[in-house]
Design a protein around this motif. Structure first.
Motif, mmCIF file in Angstrom:
data_model
loop_
_atom_site.group_PDB
_atom_site.id
_atom_site.type_symbol
_atom_site.label_atom_id
_atom_site.label_comp_id
_atom_site.label_asym_id
_atom_site.label_seq_id
_atom_site.Cartn_x
_atom_site.Cartn_y
_atom_site.Cartn_z
ATOM 1 N N HIS A 147 -39.435 76.428 75.682
ATOM 2 C CA HIS A 147 -40.377 76.845 74.633
ATOM 3 C C HIS A 147 -40.904 75.619 73.901
ATOM 4 O O HIS A 147 -40.157 74.950 73.183
ATOM 5 C CB HIS A 147 -39.689 77.785 73.635
ATOM 6 N N HIS A 170 -44.919 73.923 72.209
ATOM 7 C CA HIS A 170 -46.340 74.140 71.906
ATOM 8 C C HIS A 170 -46.998 72.771 71.966
ATOM 9 O O HIS A 170 -47.065 72.063 70.960
ATOM 10 C CB HIS A 170 -46.536 74.728 70.510
ATOM 11 N N HIS A 227 -42.866 84.973 70.590
ATOM 12 C CA HIS A 227 -41.874 84.737 69.531
ATOM 13 C C HIS A 227 -41.287 86.082 69.098
ATOM 14 O O HIS A 227 -42.007 87.077 69.035
ATOM 15 C CB HIS A 227 -42.527 84.093 68.309
ATOM 16 N N HIS A 261 -36.676 82.256 70.356
ATOM 17 C CA HIS A 261 -35.795 82.360 69.190
ATOM 18 C C HIS A 261 -34.826 83.540 69.269
ATOM 19 O O HIS A 261 -33.654 83.330 69.499
ATOM 20 C CB HIS A 261 -36.573 82.351 67.876
ATOM 21 N N ASP A 316 -39.584 73.582 70.990
ATOM 22 C CA ASP A 316 -40.474 74.259 70.038
ATOM 23 C C ASP A 316 -41.505 73.313 69.441
ATOM 24 O O ASP A 316 -41.809 73.398 68.252
ATOM 25 C CB ASP A 316 -39.687 74.962 68.927
HETATM 26 ZN ZN LIG Z 1 -42.656 78.422 68.869
#
Ligand SMILES: [Zn+2]
Length: 500
Positions: free
Chosen positions: A72, A74, A237, A274, A325
């Motif tokens: 995960h 971005h 998410h 998460h 993340d």
């Molecule tokens: Zn995220």
């Protein structure tokens, strides 16, 4: 296991081979042979010495391990690195990340993806799942996938979808410019992107609605259907902060995970980023359905978002991988740091040094991450994809190294990686990425980051620190955490501003 082959393209010889296979074998003075993108043999250097190799890499003094899998991130956030300290998550989204995202161009996203991929490759990451929000038009999504692939990595770009604003998104000031398309338009555009990167592509596209809590429920149903029809996974998410289940319950009378379960939307194709704030029933639902969770311990601590029920989830049957993340809610694409923090946060939470260990952290970052992404990698064994990371041990902070898993998780860092191999291709060695001009990427990233932050009107200053007790005792700290988990109060409601 020794193969009957007599030749190979690459022979990694003489290193300590951490296989992460079923027996978790660690082979001293080991060797790994690679041909046609796959591992063809694993054994001791002596056992593989008969192989005629086109290239032999002397790995003495190094660890040879499966490539790390970031489940995960971005990448588009890379140009916002170091901004937004001390903001609660939804406030961080509304006031920083979405204004930033709304002003990104396709070229900004492409450069950010190159920057993040270079950083990841340098830190031994061979595959990643990029949850990409902005811009989310097909041209930009495919440009990001191209950028990841151009560095040599494999993985998934989960196309972020906002869709028709839900009541929760509207009520909490999250339904800004990113929510400009209807849910059906979002699904159609994602389908186009998936088709542009068919099965077998090094980087695939999956559907990736932003967040179960504030997504349109029709969008989530259509997402799961699209993933099933296209044979992909999907990513979102879920239950990231204590607010998520509370807000969802207030709006819908249930929790995000219970709703997904009731509508048959959990399962092996479902990958939740998460998944922190789950009750016992939800943990069972996630586990029994074989749903996957991308655990991001550094970002969880950065945002003070909570502690994953790691063992409960794994015992229940969930697949748990490790994620960074993103560059703006972690500030690194370094899974070595995440491995260490994954262990430490469990130990601190349970006040028990046996709560997790280096072996578990390596499992999350390699074989479990590969399961989450659905790639045939994550262990060093004949037949597996040749996604391999070599870590040099010749440094003061790695001397001595009595127990290799502990050395990798607690002492090593991403910058100790000396070689990263993806599908048998060397994508990083001798301090530099092989397929891209790192200096040019960094120069363009600097230039674009300044212009973007200016355009979006984002302040570079940080909010003031709130006063905290400098010497809290364990009891008061534990009470505070327990109270927060039950009632999840917030001192200042972050969910009141409409932006982006
Ligand atoms: Zn995220």
């Amino acid at each position: 296991m020794i193969s009957s082959v007599t030749a190979c393209e690459i022979l990694l010889s003489g290193g300590t081979v951490v296989t992460m296979d079923e027996d978790r074998r660690v082979i001293d003075d080991g060797a790994v042979a690679i041909s046609a993108g796959r591992i063809t043999a694993v054994g001791t250097a002596a056992e593989l010495a008969h192989l005629a190799a086109r290239r032999t890499v002397d790995c003495r003094g190094s660890v040879v391990m499966p490539g790390l899998v970031d489940t995960h991130t971005h990448l588009y956030q890379g140009l916002a690195r170091s901004l937004g300290e001390g903001m609660p998550l939804w406030s961080w989204l509304a006031e920083l990340m979405w204004p930033y995202a709304a002003h990104m161009t396709t070229d900004d996203a492409r450069i950010a993806a190159l920057l993040g991929s270079v950083e990841a490759a340098r830190a031994g990451t061979t595959a990643l799942l990029d949850h990409h929000y902005a811009p989310s038009d097909p041209q930009a999504v495919l440009a990001v996938a191209d950028a990841v692939e151009s560095v040599g990595l494999r993985g998934v770009v989960a196309r972020g979808m906002a869709g028709t604003p839900s009541a929760v998104a509207t009520a909490h000031g999250l339904a800004g410019r990113l929510f400009s398309r209807t849910s059906s338009d979002e699904v159609r555009l994602t389908k186009e992107c998936i088709e542009a990167r068919p099965p077998g592509s090094r980087v695939l596209v999956w559907p990736g609605p932003h967040n179960v809590t504030y997504a349109d429920q029709d969008l989530l149903r259509a997402t799961a259907e699209l993933a099933r029809d296209a044979g992909t996974g999907w990513h979102t998410h879920c239950a990231s902060t204590p607010h998520d289940p509370e807000v969802y319950r207030a709006a819908y009378g249930t929790t995000p995970v219970a709703w997904l379960h009731r509508h048959g939307l959990l399962g092996p194709r479902t990958t939740l980023a998460h998944g922190i704030h789950l009750d016992d029933a939800e943990v069972r639902m996630v586990g029994e359905t074989g749903t996957a969770v991308a655990h991001c311990p550094v970002s969880n601590q950065y945002g003070a978002d909570g502690v994953l029920r790691l063992h409960d989830l794994r015992r229940a049957g969930a697949v748990v991988g490790l994620g960074t993340d993103g560059a703006a809610y972690n500030h690194r694409q370094d899974l070595f740091e995440c491995m260490k923090q994954a262990v430490l946060v469990q130990r601190m939470h349970h006040l028990d040094p046996r709560a997790s260990d280096s072996g578990e952290a390596l499992e999350l970052a390699t074989r479990e991450g590969a399961r989450l992404l659905g790639i045939d990698a994550g262990t060093l064994a004949p037949g597996k994809l040749a996604d391999v990371t070599v870590v040099g041990l010749d440094a003061p902070h790695l001397t001595p190294h009595h127990h290799i898993p502990a050395t990798l998780v607690y002492a090593a860092r991403g910058s100790d990686v000396t070689m990263t191999i993806v599908g048998g291709q060397v994508v990083f060695e001798q301090g530099t990425c092989t397929f891209v001009d790192e200096d040019a990427v960094c120069a363009q990233a600097l230039e674009r980051a300044s212009a973007l932050v200016r355009r979006a009107g984002i302040s570079r200053s940080h909010p003031r620190r709130t006063a905290v007790d400098a010497t809290p005792d364990h009891t008061r700290r534990a009470e505070a955490i327990a109270t927060r988990r039950v009632s999840a109060p917030v001192s200042a409601d972050p969910m009141h501003r409409s932006e982006g």
